[in-house]
Design a protein around this motif. Structure first.
Motif, PDB file in Angstrom:
ATOM      1  N   LEU A 313     -26.209  -9.496 -17.884  1.00 25.38           N
ATOM      2  CA  LEU A 313     -26.276 -10.391 -19.045  1.00 25.38           C
ATOM      3  C   LEU A 313     -24.981 -11.178 -19.299  1.00 25.38           C
ATOM      4  O   LEU A 313     -24.353 -11.068 -20.364  1.00 25.38           O
ATOM      5  CB  LEU A 313     -26.637  -9.583 -20.305  1.00 25.38           C
ATOM      6  N   PRO A 314     -24.576 -12.020 -18.362  1.00 26.76           N
ATOM      7  CA  PRO A 314     -23.338 -12.797 -18.565  1.00 26.76           C
ATOM      8  C   PRO A 314     -23.432 -13.856 -19.660  1.00 26.76           C
ATOM      9  O   PRO A 314     -22.404 -14.383 -20.081  1.00 26.76           O
ATOM     10  CB  PRO A 314     -23.115 -13.450 -17.197  1.00 26.76           C
ATOM     11  N   LEU A 315     -24.633 -14.178 -20.114  1.00 32.19           N
ATOM     12  CA  LEU A 315     -24.778 -15.174 -21.175  1.00 32.19           C
ATOM     13  C   LEU A 315     -24.694 -14.561 -22.566  1.00 32.19           C
ATOM     14  O   LEU A 315     -24.716 -15.279 -23.566  1.00 32.19           O
ATOM     15  CB  LEU A 315     -26.110 -15.915 -21.025  1.00 32.19           C
ATOM     16  N   LEU A 316     -24.614 -13.241 -22.665  1.00 35.16           N
ATOM     17  CA  LEU A 316     -24.583 -12.549 -23.956  1.00 35.16           C
ATOM     18  C   LEU A 316     -23.158 -12.182 -24.337  1.00 35.16           C
ATOM     19  O   LEU A 316     -22.441 -11.546 -23.556  1.00 35.16           O
ATOM     20  CB  LEU A 316     -25.442 -11.277 -23.893  1.00 35.16           C
ATOM     21  N   ASN A 317     -22.750 -12.564 -25.540  1.00 34.40           N
ATOM     22  CA  ASN A 317     -21.456 -12.143 -26.080  1.00 34.40           C
ATOM     23  C   ASN A 317     -21.601 -10.711 -26.578  1.00 34.40           C
ATOM     24  O   ASN A 317     -22.063 -10.454 -27.686  1.00 34.40           O
ATOM     25  CB  ASN A 317     -21.027 -13.070 -27.222  1.00 34.40           C
ATOM     26  N   LYS A 318     -21.189  -9.767 -25.767  1.00 36.17           N
ATOM     27  CA  LYS A 318     -21.423  -8.362 -26.072  1.00 36.17           C
ATOM     28  C   LYS A 318     -20.589  -7.877 -27.257  1.00 36.17           C
ATOM     29  O   LYS A 318     -20.961  -6.904 -27.921  1.00 36.17           O
ATOM     30  CB  LYS A 318     -21.140  -7.511 -24.834  1.00 36.17           C
ATOM     31  N   VAL A 319     -19.465  -8.535 -27.530  1.00 38.26           N
ATOM     32  CA  VAL A 319     -18.613  -8.108 -28.644  1.00 38.26           C
ATOM     33  C   VAL A 319     -19.326  -8.277 -29.975  1.00 38.26           C
ATOM     34  O   VAL A 319     -19.274  -7.397 -30.839  1.00 38.26           O
ATOM     35  CB  VAL A 319     -17.291  -8.900 -28.645  1.00 38.26           C
ATOM     36  N   LEU A 320     -20.003  -9.397 -30.159  1.00 32.14           N
ATOM     37  CA  LEU A 320     -20.612  -9.710 -31.445  1.00 32.14           C
ATOM     38  C   LEU A 320     -22.124  -9.545 -31.470  1.00 32.14           C
ATOM     39  O   LEU A 320     -22.706  -9.352 -32.535  1.00 32.14           O
ATOM     40  CB  LEU A 320     -20.267 -11.147 -31.854  1.00 32.14           C
ATOM     41  N   GLN A 321     -22.758  -9.625 -30.317  1.00 29.93           N
ATOM     42  CA  GLN A 321     -24.211  -9.588 -30.283  1.00 29.93           C
ATOM     43  C   GLN A 321     -24.774  -8.373 -29.560  1.00 29.93           C
ATOM     44  O   GLN A 321     -25.981  -8.162 -29.569  1.00 29.93           O
ATOM     45  CB  GLN A 321     -24.744 -10.873 -29.636  1.00 29.93           C
ATOM     46  N   GLY A 322     -23.922  -7.598 -28.933  1.00 30.63           N
ATOM     47  CA  GLY A 322     -24.380  -6.374 -28.298  1.00 30.63           C
ATOM     48  C   GLY A 322     -24.420  -5.238 -29.315  1.00 30.63           C
ATOM     49  O   GLY A 322     -23.484  -5.064 -30.097  1.00 30.63           O
ATOM     50  N   LEU A 323     -25.500  -4.499 -29.350  1.00 29.30           N
ATOM     51  CA  LEU A 323     -25.641  -3.353 -30.246  1.00 29.30           C
ATOM     52  C   LEU A 323     -25.842  -2.089 -29.415  1.00 29.30           C
ATOM     53  O   LEU A 323     -26.662  -2.072 -28.496  1.00 29.30           O
ATOM     54  CB  LEU A 323     -26.816  -3.540 -31.210  1.00 29.30           C
ATOM     55  N   TYR A 324     -25.102  -1.032 -29.786  1.00 31.19           N
ATOM     56  CA  TYR A 324     -25.113   0.196 -29.004  1.00 31.19           C
ATOM     57  C   TYR A 324     -25.080   1.411 -29.931  1.00 31.19           C
ATOM     58  O   TYR A 324     -24.436   1.363 -30.990  1.00 31.19           O
ATOM     59  CB  TYR A 324     -23.881   0.257 -28.085  1.00 31.19           C
ATOM     60  N   PRO A 325     -25.701   2.510 -29.513  1.00 38.17           N
ATOM     61  CA  PRO A 325     -25.443   3.762 -30.236  1.00 38.17           C
ATOM     62  C   PRO A 325     -23.963   4.116 -30.038  1.00 38.17           C
ATOM     63  O   PRO A 325     -23.471   4.078 -28.907  1.00 38.17           O
ATOM     64  CB  PRO A 325     -26.358   4.768 -29.523  1.00 38.17           C
ATOM     65  N   PRO A 326     -23.239   4.426 -31.095  1.00 37.31           N
ATOM     66  CA  PRO A 326     -21.802   4.676 -30.943  1.00 37.31           C
ATOM     67  C   PRO A 326     -21.471   5.997 -30.279  1.00 37.31           C
ATOM     68  O   PRO A 326     -20.319   6.229 -29.888  1.00 37.31           O
ATOM     69  CB  PRO A 326     -21.275   4.625 -32.375  1.00 37.31           C
ATOM     70  N   GLY A 327     -22.463   6.881 -30.153  1.00 42.02           N
ATOM     71  CA  GLY A 327     -22.199   8.165 -29.511  1.00 42.02           C
ATOM     72  C   GLY A 327     -21.114   8.947 -30.231  1.00 42.02           C
ATOM     73  O   GLY A 327     -20.941   8.855 -31.458  1.00 42.02           O
ATOM     74  N   SER A 328     -20.346   9.696 -29.473  1.00 39.31           N
ATOM     75  CA  SER A 328     -19.358  10.609 -30.062  1.00 39.31           C
ATOM     76  C   SER A 328     -18.138   9.915 -30.646  1.00 39.31           C
ATOM     77  O   SER A 328     -17.273  10.577 -31.226  1.00 39.31           O
ATOM     78  CB  SER A 328     -18.913  11.631 -29.013  1.00 39.31           C
ATOM     79  N   THR A 329     -18.039   8.575 -30.513  1.00 39.97           N
ATOM     80  CA  THR A 329     -16.901   7.881 -31.127  1.00 39.97           C
ATOM     81  C   THR A 329     -16.928   8.001 -32.652  1.00 39.97           C
ATOM     82  O   THR A 329     -15.914   7.734 -33.307  1.00 39.97           O
ATOM     83  CB  THR A 329     -16.876   6.397 -30.734  1.00 39.97           C
ATOM     84  N   VAL A 330     -18.092   8.408 -33.234  1.00 41.84           N
ATOM     85  CA  VAL A 330     -18.158   8.547 -34.695  1.00 41.84           C
ATOM     86  C   VAL A 330     -17.646   9.906 -35.167  1.00 41.84           C
ATOM     87  O   VAL A 330     -17.531  10.123 -36.380  1.00 41.84           O
ATOM     88  CB  VAL A 330     -19.603   8.353 -35.207  1.00 41.84           C
TER      89      VAL A 330
END
Length: 650
Positions: A313-330
């Motif tokens: 997905l090179p056309l997607l701005n992952k910083v602002l438009q990518g959504l992810y489960p944060p996992g253990s970082t929380v």
């Protein structure tokens, strides 16, 4: 008179008839003369000004001069988006007489590829008669001159000399700044601004180029030239200079931005770095990305298809438009919520490797369990069972409030076209969205950053910055004024100290983030690793053995995450890194470590990067060029693929 019933014609009667007819004809002629004289008087006196202007417009050609676009620079003034002088050739559809003949001649003179010609024809089909279509930009003098001397044989072709947009760091800043392009017919119809259809003029189409368009555009100049009836220039009369657009200064560190993008290598992911002193965003790299220079020059069909079909997905701005489960970082945030609720850091939980909720069994990442763990060890070793137990005891609503306090699920006031904010779930949210009650299983899932919980990489970096600094900084991208004062995070300092110590142990005390240790003497980083599942692991698979990442398709591999801040004792920089579907093949912690190391020892960080790029197949530009050649070769096997050295020479 009549004689015996017959009319007698005499000289007198004939004279009378002639005189009467002459009078009528003379009167008619006089009337026509008066009308002509009146019309001439009207044209020469009343409408003199109008026709003088029309005559002047036939003699004098007024042409708008596109303004030079304002620069975008980093925090130190280093250019990120600039202008460079170029030769270009455009086509005006309404002036074409023989389309096929003209296009064939232009293709021969400029050595244009079939793919470029297809792009030109499609744009020509969709353009209004007044809308110029770009033929080529950044031409060398020989090709530009070859067209210029043949203009009499090329009606509709318009060569010109102007300025084109240039991005020195290419794809490293693609998602950050976006790109420019010719205004569409719809944009012209809406604004009715003749500047929009001036050859060579371009508007922001994506990213900061689009959102900062009013500041960057500038004001056009004008050029008056005397021409013959056939349009040949006789002389230049007067020129009004254009007014350049304003320079926009960002909080970005251009060197760090480029390094972060390069350090992501062949992975699909993002890196965000925030200054803990004021909330300035120093880097927000999303890779893979497109080269904005390609879009600004007119991207080919092959390149567009290659980008749009890429599963990274090179056309997607992952910083602002990518959504992810944060996992253990929380988990550090969870620890703050537990401390706030009165849970003592010395309280322990027995981790046997699994935790039962009703008929469901929730596993810890360590199959045999961690044994007795307190808060510090639970964060350092990322013990899931500890947080299952404590979150269920406390309930998830207090934890959700802490998550929002440190920046998760928050919308930030940034000059960007769009953001996706993710979800911080709680009982009220679930009731409103699904009309269902919150369950113990929901609490257990959310306690390790799974289930309904979703965040973007910027939010994770803000969380790391707020936990590290103890202040509620909002991220800032424009360095136009002094940063606003930030309130103190409403968390006791002793609670932050406990969590800082636990995050230090993650990296430097034998925890899960040892690979994030900085290779800079005297500087320690505190952080937290995370792994976010994207598929459900069945009980049957657990019995036979969970499949390794190498055995899974790309889209079924887990995400790898890391958040942190450095120095650990006096936090100055916060970082988040997410790698999509990398599993444990490539992890986020070493990338975050190298990016932060760049801020303390640039030479050492660059030396390491150069060794890695040699293994990956070169720099970003070199790898993208190789990918493009391979894509074209697969799509057009019969076509000869030009050598890179020949392309550079062109």
């Amino acid at each position: 008179m009549k004689l015996f019933g017959k009319r007698v014609i005499t000289d007198a009667t004939q004279g009378f008839v002639f005189t009467r007819r002459a009078l009528v004809l003379g009167a008619a002629q006089g009337g026509v003369g008066l009308l002509l004289a009146g019309r001439m008087a009207w044209l020469s006196v009343v409408e003199n000004e109008r026709y003088s202007l029309l005559s002047e417009s036939n003699r004098v050609n007024l042409t708008l001069v596109p303004p030079r676009r304002g620069w975008i620079v980093d925090r130190t003034g280093k250019p990120i988006a600039i202008n460079r002088t170029d030769f270009r050739v455009d086509l005006i559809p309404e002036r074409l007489t023989d389309r096929d003949k003209t296009l064939a001649a232009v293709q021969r003179l400029l050595a244009l590829s079939d793919d470029e010609m297809q792009r030109i024809r499609e744009e020509l089909d969709g353009a209004a008669g007044f809308q110029p279509v770009q033929i080529a930009e950044n031409l060398d003098w020989n090709r530009y001159a070859a067209v210029s001397v043949r203009l009499n044989d090329l009606p509709g072709i318009m060569p010109g000399r102007g300025f084109s947009r240039f991005y020195p760091d290419g794809a490293a800043v693609g998602h950050l700044v976006g790109y420019v392009g010719p205004a569409s017919a719809a944009e012209y119809e809406k604004a009715k601004d003749p500047l929009l259809i001036t050859p060579g003029f371009k508007v922001g189409k994506e990213g900061l180029e689009k959102t900062l368009e009013p500041a960057l555009r500038g004001k056009p100049g004008a050029k008056r030239v005397e021409v013959t009836a056939h349009g040949k220039i006789v002389r230049e009369l007067t020129t009004r200079p254009d007014i350049s657009g304003g320079t926009v200064r960002l909080t970005i560190d251009a060197g760090l931005q480029a390094y972060a993008a390069r350090r992501l290598g062949t992975a699909s992911g993002s890196v965000v770095v925030i200054d803990c002193a004021n909330g300035d965003i120093l880097a927000m790299a999303s890779m893979p990305a497109y080269d904005p220079n390609s879009f600004s020059d007119g991207i080919s069909h092959d390149e567009w298809d290659m980008l749009s079909q890429d599963d990274h997905l090179p056309l997607l701005n992952k910083v602002l438009q990518g959504l992810y489960p944060p996992g253990s970082t929380v988990k550090p945030m969870n620890a703050l919520a537990l401390l706030e609720a009165g849970v003592g850091p010395q309280e322990t939980v027995l981790c046997t490797g699994a935790y039962r909720v009703g008929s469901g069994l929730f596993h810890c990442h360590k199959r045999g369990g961690h044994g007795m763990v307190d808060m510090r060890r639970a964060v350092a070793q990322s013990c899931d069972v500890y947080f299952y137990h404590m979150a269920r005891r406390l309930g998830y609503d207090p934890i959700a409030r802490m998550a929002r306090l440190v920046g998760l699920g928050e919308r930030y006031d940034l000059p960007v076209a769009s953001q996706r904010y993710g979800t911080v779930p709680d009982s009220a949210w679930k009731k409103a969205k699904y009309n269902r009650d919150w369950t113990a299983a929901d609490t257990v899932n959310a306690s390790i950053g799974q289930g309904y919980m979703l965040t973007n990489p910027l939010q994770l970096a803000v969380m790391a910055a707020r936990i590290g600094s103890g202040r509620m900084f909002a991220p800032r991208l424009l360095a136009t004024s002094a940063p606003p004062a930030a309130a103190t995070l409403p968390v006791p300092a002793e609670h932050l100290a406990i969590v800082h110590d636990a995050m230090d142990a993650v990296v430097n005390g034998g925890g899960t983030g040892g690979r994030a240790r900085l290779q800079v003497p005297g500087v320690l980083m505190a952080g937290k690793t995370g792994t976010a599942q994207v598929r459900r692991i069945t009980l049957a698979e657990r019995r036979t053995g969970v499949l390794g990442d190498a055995a899974l398709p790309f889209r079924l591999r887990d995400h790898s995450l890391f958040i942190g801040f450095a120095p650990a004792d006096v936090p100055r920089y916060a970082v988040s890194c997410i790698l999509e579907h990398s599993g444990h093949i490539v992890t986020a912690a070493p990338i975050a470590s190298d990016v932060v190391s760049y801020l303390f020892d640039k030479d050492k960080a660059l030396a390491r990067l150069e060794r890695l790029e040699a293994e990956w197949g070169g720099t970003i530009a070199q790898r993208m060029a190789a990918q493009a050649r391979a894509f074209r070769a697969a799509r057009h096997p019969a076509a000869a693929v030009p050598d890179p050295a020949e392309e550079d020479a062109r």
